[in-house]
Motif scaffolding. Structure first.
Motif, mmCIF file in Angstrom:
data_model
loop_
_atom_site.group_PDB
_atom_site.id
_atom_site.type_symbol
_atom_site.label_atom_id
_atom_site.label_comp_id
_atom_site.label_asym_id
_atom_site.label_seq_id
_atom_site.Cartn_x
_atom_site.Cartn_y
_atom_site.Cartn_z
ATOM 1 N N TYR A 53 80.754 60.784 7.170
ATOM 2 C CA TYR A 53 81.258 62.130 7.438
ATOM 3 C C TYR A 53 82.343 62.483 6.432
ATOM 4 N N GLU A 67 89.795 70.032 11.056
ATOM 5 C CA GLU A 67 88.551 70.682 10.649
ATOM 6 C C GLU A 67 88.685 72.184 10.800
ATOM 7 N N ASP A 69 86.496 75.664 10.951
ATOM 8 C CA ASP A 69 85.127 76.023 11.280
ATOM 9 C C ASP A 69 84.850 77.498 11.073
ATOM 10 N N HIS A 73 79.575 77.146 13.022
ATOM 11 C CA HIS A 73 79.891 75.919 13.761
ATOM 12 C C HIS A 73 79.799 76.109 15.272
ATOM 13 N N THR A 78 74.298 72.927 13.953
ATOM 14 C CA THR A 78 75.627 72.643 13.417
ATOM 15 C C THR A 78 76.587 72.275 14.540
ATOM 16 N N ASP A 82 78.414 68.635 15.059
ATOM 17 C CA ASP A 82 79.872 68.517 15.191
ATOM 18 C C ASP A 82 80.254 67.704 16.426
ATOM 19 N N ASP A 86 82.285 64.328 16.073
ATOM 20 C CA ASP A 86 83.594 64.202 16.714
ATOM 21 C C ASP A 86 83.628 63.008 17.663
ATOM 22 N N ARG A 98 90.236 71.062 15.674
ATOM 23 C CA ARG A 98 89.337 72.072 15.100
ATOM 24 C C ARG A 98 89.954 73.456 15.268
#
Length: 125
Positions: A53, A67, A69, A73, A78, A82, A86, A98
């Protein structure tokens, strides 16, 4: 895989370099605040790989991953990817934060405060 073999794997080097060269505007904006240990003296890396990753931003001393997004996302494959990613990173004892890209533009100071609030050693923050 040994612990020392999970970060910045050689086969992902080109991908990491491309992502750094082609950052989103949200990533560029946040990087200006994180680089050179500007946020509470913590060193962040951008486009750092852990296992297979590549994470947007990583603070090794705090084991924090940040992260950013975009809209894609929140849906479909997608989103599922994620969730899986995660979960794996949490298994490795990383904290994942995020933020939607728009938060960087509309609430940058709040975003930075949230990141700092996730540092374990608050005295240095």
């Amino acid at each position: 895989m040994r612990k020392d073999q999970i970060k910045n794997l050689p086969h992902l080097k080109t991908n990491r370099q491309e992502l750094r060269k082609n950052q989103t505007s949200a990533e560029e904006t946040l990087w200006l605040c994180l680089r050179r240990e500007q946020l509470a003296g913590r060193k962040f890396r951008r486009q750092h790989s852990i296992e297979n990753y590549i994470v947007d931003f990583y603070c090794a001393s705090e084991r924090v991953i940040v992260e950013l997004d975009g809209a894609h996302h929140t849906e479909g494959e997608t989103y599922f990817n994620d969730v899986v990613r995660d979960a794996r990173l949490r298994q490795l004892n990383y904290r994942i934060l995020r933020f939607p890209n728009q938060e960087i533009f509309n609430k940058l100071e709040q975003t930075l405060e949230t990141i700092k609030a996730n540092f374990q050693n608050q005295e240095a923050a």
